[in-house]
Motif scaffolding. Structure first.
Motif, PDB file in Angstrom:
ATOM      1  N   HIS A  53      42.974  40.683  42.951  1.00 14.73           N
ATOM      2  CA  HIS A  53      43.993  41.877  41.988  1.00 14.73           C
ATOM      3  C   HIS A  53      43.255  41.601  40.875  1.00 14.73           C
ATOM      4  O   HIS A  53      42.728  40.441  40.238  1.00 14.73           O
ATOM      5  N   GLY A  54      44.009  42.543  39.474  1.00 10.35           N
ATOM      6  CA  GLY A  54      43.328  42.466  38.533  1.00 10.35           C
ATOM      7  C   GLY A  54      42.202  42.038  37.583  1.00 10.35           C
ATOM      8  O   GLY A  54      41.252  42.561  36.717  1.00 10.35           O
ATOM      9  N   ARG A  55      41.172  42.980  38.574  1.00  9.91           N
ATOM     10  CA  ARG A  55      39.627  43.622  38.241  1.00  9.91           C
ATOM     11  C   ARG A  55      39.380  45.036  38.153  1.00  9.91           C
ATOM     12  O   ARG A  55      39.772  45.529  39.033  1.00  9.91           O
ATOM     13  N   TRP A  56      39.518  45.528  36.924  1.00  9.75           N
ATOM     14  CA  TRP A  56      39.301  46.552  36.577  1.00  9.75           C
ATOM     15  C   TRP A  56      40.701  48.115  37.836  1.00  9.75           C
ATOM     16  O   TRP A  56      40.477  48.338  38.763  1.00  9.75           O
ATOM     17  N   GLU A  57      41.589  46.778  38.137  1.00 10.33           N
ATOM     18  CA  GLU A  57      42.958  47.736  38.982  1.00 10.33           C
ATOM     19  C   GLU A  57      43.617  48.608  38.079  1.00 10.33           C
ATOM     20  O   GLU A  57      43.909  48.331  37.418  1.00 10.33           O
ATOM     21  N   VAL A  58      43.427  49.898  38.866  1.00 10.63           N
ATOM     22  CA  VAL A  58      44.005  51.399  39.149  1.00 10.63           C
ATOM     23  C   VAL A  58      45.493  51.372  39.575  1.00 10.63           C
ATOM     24  O   VAL A  58      45.581  51.191  41.069  1.00 10.63           O
ATOM     25  N   ILE A  59      46.531  50.572  38.896  1.00 12.28           N
ATOM     26  CA  ILE A  59      47.369  51.298  39.264  1.00 12.28           C
ATOM     27  C   ILE A  59      48.442  51.893  38.944  1.00 12.28           C
ATOM     28  O   ILE A  59      49.937  52.269  39.582  1.00 12.28           O
ATOM     29  N   HIS A  60      47.899  53.280  38.939  1.00 12.10           N
ATOM     30  CA  HIS A  60      48.760  54.178  37.915  1.00 12.10           C
ATOM     31  C   HIS A  60      47.454  55.700  38.144  1.00 12.10           C
ATOM     32  O   HIS A  60      46.468  55.094  36.994  1.00 12.10           O
ATOM     33  N   ALA A  61      48.332  56.681  38.125  1.00 15.19           N
ATOM     34  CA  ALA A  61      47.617  57.833  37.756  1.00 15.19           C
ATOM     35  C   ALA A  61      47.912  58.214  36.720  1.00 15.19           C
ATOM     36  O   ALA A  61      49.621  58.801  36.787  1.00 15.19           O
ATOM     37  N   ASN A  62      47.501  59.386  36.263  1.00 15.86           N
ATOM     38  CA  ASN A  62      47.697  60.287  34.836  1.00 15.86           C
ATOM     39  C   ASN A  62      49.361  60.108  34.349  1.00 15.86           C
ATOM     40  O   ASN A  62      50.483  60.413  34.412  1.00 15.86           O
ATOM     41  N   PRO A  63      49.472  59.179  33.186  1.00 19.83           N
ATOM     42  CA  PRO A  63      48.195  58.488  33.208  1.00 19.83           C
ATOM     43  C   PRO A  63      47.287  57.533  33.815  1.00 19.83           C
ATOM     44  O   PRO A  63      47.769  56.777  34.719  1.00 19.83           O
ATOM     45  N   VAL A  64      45.849  57.032  33.804  1.00 19.07           N
ATOM     46  CA  VAL A  64      45.107  55.985  34.408  1.00 19.07           C
ATOM     47  C   VAL A  64      46.288  55.217  34.210  1.00 19.07           C
ATOM     48  O   VAL A  64      45.578  54.394  32.554  1.00 19.07           O
ATOM     49  N   VAL A  65      46.449  54.046  34.814  1.00 24.03           N
ATOM     50  CA  VAL A  65      46.490  52.723  34.125  1.00 24.03           C
ATOM     51  C   VAL A  65      46.136  51.301  35.111  1.00 24.03           C
ATOM     52  O   VAL A  65      45.726  52.235  35.705  1.00 24.03           O
ATOM     53  N   VAL A  66      45.015  50.882  33.697  1.00 22.96           N
ATOM     54  CA  VAL A  66      43.988  49.953  34.129  1.00 22.96           C
ATOM     55  C   VAL A  66      44.110  48.011  33.623  1.00 22.96           C
ATOM     56  O   VAL A  66      44.830  48.297  33.125  1.00 22.96           O
ATOM     57  N   LEU A  67      44.403  47.900  34.777  1.00 22.31           N
ATOM     58  CA  LEU A  67      45.025  46.127  34.789  1.00 22.31           C
ATOM     59  C   LEU A  67      43.379  44.772  34.164  1.00 22.31           C
ATOM     60  O   LEU A  67      42.822  45.617  35.879  1.00 22.31           O
ATOM     61  N   ASP A  68      42.946  44.705  33.731  1.00 22.87           N
ATOM     62  CA  ASP A  68      41.834  43.533  33.637  1.00 22.87           C
ATOM     63  C   ASP A  68      42.100  42.438  32.836  1.00 22.87           C
ATOM     64  O   ASP A  68      42.800  42.357  31.795  1.00 22.87           O
ATOM     65  N   VAL A  69      41.531  41.470  34.341  1.00 28.01           N
ATOM     66  CA  VAL A  69      42.077  39.342  33.011  1.00 28.01           C
ATOM     67  C   VAL A  69      40.724  39.148  32.508  1.00 28.01           C
ATOM     68  O   VAL A  69      41.259  38.664  31.923  1.00 28.01           O
ATOM     69  N   GLY A  70      40.047  40.179  32.018  1.00 23.04           N
ATOM     70  CA  GLY A  70      39.050  39.865  31.429  1.00 23.04           C
ATOM     71  C   GLY A  70      39.323  39.510  29.684  1.00 23.04           C
ATOM     72  O   GLY A  70      40.316  39.847  29.305  1.00 23.04           O
ATOM     73  N   HIS A  71      38.916  37.885  29.663  1.00 19.44           N
ATOM     74  CA  HIS A  71      40.277  37.481  28.365  1.00 19.44           C
ATOM     75  C   HIS A  71      39.196  36.708  26.996  1.00 19.44           C
ATOM     76  O   HIS A  71      39.619  36.296  25.901  1.00 19.44           O
ATOM     77  N   ASN A  72      37.660  35.991  27.052  1.00 15.67           N
ATOM     78  CA  ASN A  72      36.650  35.880  26.631  1.00 15.67           C
ATOM     79  C   ASN A  72      35.932  36.934  26.261  1.00 15.67           C
ATOM     80  O   ASN A  72      36.311  37.945  26.979  1.00 15.67           O
ATOM     81  N   GLU A  73      35.126  35.992  25.432  1.00 20.55           N
ATOM     82  CA  GLU A  73      34.108  36.728  24.590  1.00 20.55           C
ATOM     83  C   GLU A  73      32.876  37.906  25.869  1.00 20.55           C
ATOM     84  O   GLU A  73      32.928  39.022  25.552  1.00 20.55           O
ATOM     85  N   ASP A  74      32.783  37.178  26.325  1.00 21.94           N
ATOM     86  CA  ASP A  74      31.731  37.650  27.517  1.00 21.94           C
ATOM     87  C   ASP A  74      32.616  38.834  28.404  1.00 21.94           C
ATOM     88  O   ASP A  74      32.756  39.956  28.526  1.00 21.94           O
ATOM     89  N   GLY A  75      33.732  38.607  28.522  1.00 21.36           N
ATOM     90  CA  GLY A  75      34.688  39.530  29.585  1.00 21.36           C
ATOM     91  C   GLY A  75      34.903  40.617  28.773  1.00 21.36           C
ATOM     92  O   GLY A  75      35.301  41.942  29.770  1.00 21.36           O
ATOM     93  N   ILE A  76      35.599  40.205  27.371  1.00 17.16           N
ATOM     94  CA  ILE A  76      36.027  41.817  27.139  1.00 17.16           C
ATOM     95  C   ILE A  76      34.611  42.412  26.453  1.00 17.16           C
ATOM     96  O   ILE A  76      34.941  43.937  26.618  1.00 17.16           O
ATOM     97  N   LYS A  77      33.533  42.200  26.621  1.00 19.10           N
ATOM     98  CA  LYS A  77      31.724  43.029  26.613  1.00 19.10           C
ATOM     99  C   LYS A  77      32.094  43.644  27.454  1.00 19.10           C
ATOM    100  O   LYS A  77      31.008  44.967  27.923  1.00 19.10           O
ATOM    101  N   GLN A  78      32.144  43.088  28.976  1.00 17.76           N
ATOM    102  CA  GLN A  78      32.129  43.428  29.862  1.00 17.76           C
ATOM    103  C   GLN A  78      33.095  45.100  30.145  1.00 17.76           C
ATOM    104  O   GLN A  78      33.536  45.768  30.770  1.00 17.76           O
TER     105      GLN A  78
END
Length: 429
Positions: A302-327
């Motif tokens: 879980h947690g890798r550009w994970e879409v958990i809701h639609a309308n509005p789209v809610v996305v979870l992503d565990v990216g947390h450092n400089e490179d992760g936020i760039k991605q």
């Protein structure tokens, strides 16, 4: 002892990096070696794949586990940290560790804990190794914690070692330059064991070449062996067309991990599979195709550009450092939405300003904090973000922030929750 008592003992009795940061990091393998010896050296009793890297090692680990499971191998998977349940760290064929095993293990290991004062991570590594032996796995995919050379997992001799990439993270522990960080990660390279590097970079390539040569380890750069000729992102799936270097022939793969950054991880996985096949593992192209379409279902990721809701789209992503936020920001640019809402919380030991500077100015922000001591207070995060032009409000807990974003967002908007594994783990939408 109940399961709750056992896990409470682990969380409160032992130094835990997620809670206290650098003070929990043990700079040698002495404790791990002693724990393993006490258990009869379980790390020598199963085959493994060892994975390090700044970003992508979790996704890469889960993809490899999915492929091996699909090919019929009983597959262990050890990753960290967990999002919601401690048992997520230890899986066999996607199933989490049995609660009773955790209780029995903690009771058995308590005398050694009292004697040598290991960290939380050191104990979980020993537990994983013991569990995989108990379950008689054919192979285990082992993800490092934050380093390589001195990481507690670095007592195994794998079939293949993998370093996904090198970026800026944990510089206080791993080094203040990319070559220095690379040298720490390169500590997982073992004599004569193939080493796959996910991303080639001019600053770090010589480090890997030197260590591999010293260890006589065959070295392969995944992005020099294959490339993504074309890709598209549709229906929250990533479709890749992959060619081998020097060839125009394409093979199509569909991934249920939709983040654009999975193009790099996918290439790394294919290279590792190639070396496993060379080592005698019976893995077919059909196994790979089938596994990559259902990584989340097979492994519980879980947690890798994970879409958990639609309308509005809610996305979870565990990216947390400089490179992760760039991605993450690259993925935002590929997404369709009317307005962007970002729920974010960070921990104190990150490069806060560098991370915040990468985020889009036009988004509405909901600054928050995970319920751990390392979390940066939401008011301080908000003040530092506002100083560089990001606007929003502060909220004392993650779910209040998410509910506020849901309340304000239109049905064509997008809400992104990011900044810390612990922030994502607390979302209960």
């Amino acid at each position: 002892m109940t399961y709750e008592q056992a896990t409470n003992y682990l969380f409160t009795r032992l130094p835990m990096f997620s809670r206290i940061g650098a003070a929990a990091y043990k700079k040698d393998l002495t404790n791990t070696i002693q724990l393993c010896e006490y258990l009869g050296n379980p790390q020598t009793k199963f085959k493994s794949i060892h994975i390090a890297g700044t970003n992508g090692k979790g996704s890469t680990s889960h993809m490899l586990a999915a492929v091996l499971q699909t090919a019929g191998y009983k597959t262990g998977l050890y990753t960290s940290p967990h999002l919601r349940d401690f048992r997520e760290r230890f899986r066999v064929n996607g199933e989490m560790i049995d609660k009773q095993f955790v209780v029995d293990f903690v009771q058995r290991i308590q005398p050694v804990i009292d004697e040598i004062e290991p960290s939380f991570f050191e104990i979980t590594v020993a537990m994983a190794f013991e569990y995989f032996v108990h379950e008689q796995v054919d192979i285990a995919v082992i993800e490092t914690g934050l380093g390589g050379r001195l990481d507690s997992t670095n007592v195994i001799t794998p079939e293949v070692a993998v370093i996904t990439n090198i970026g800026w993270d944990h510089m206080n522990l791993l080094g203040d330059s990319l070559p220095a960080i690379a040298l720490e990660k390169a500590g997982i390279i073992k004599p004569q064991v193939p080493i796959v590097i996910g991303e080639t970079a001019p600053e770090t390539r010589p480090v890997f070449e030197k260590v591999a040569q010293e260890k006589q380890a065959p070295l392969f750069f995944a992005d020099k062996q294959r490339y993504v000729a074309e890709w598209k992102y549709e229906h929250h799936q990533l479709i890749l067309q992959v060619s081998e270097s020097g060839s125009d022939e394409r093979t199509t793969y569909q991934l249920d991990l939709p983040g654009y950054y999975q193009t790099k991880n996918g290439i790394t996985v294919l290279e590792v599979i190639y070396h496993l096949q060379k080592a005698g593992f019976k893995i077919t192209e059909d196994h790979v195709q089938k596994a990559l379409r259902q990584v989340k279902k097979l492994t519980g990721l879980h947690g890798r550009w994970e879409v958990i809701h639609a309308n509005p789209v809610v996305v979870l992503d565990v990216g947390h450092n400089e490179d992760g936020i760039k991605q993450i920001t690259a993925q935002i640019e590929l997404s369709d939405y009317q307005h962007l809402h970002i729920v974010i919380g960070l921990v104190k030991d990150k490069e806060i300003e560098k991370v915040l500077a990468l985020l889009p100015k036009e988004a509405t922000y909901y600054f928050t904090r995970a319920q751990i001591p390392r979390a940066l207070p939401e008011t301080e995060l908000a003040a530092r973000a506002q100083a560089i032009g990001l606007s929003g409000q502060a909220y004392g807990d993650v779910n209040t922030a998410v509910q506020q974003a849901m309340h304000k967002a239109g049905k064509n908007d997008m809400i992104l929750v990011c900044g810390s594994v612990f922030v994502v783990g607390e979302v209960s939408l």
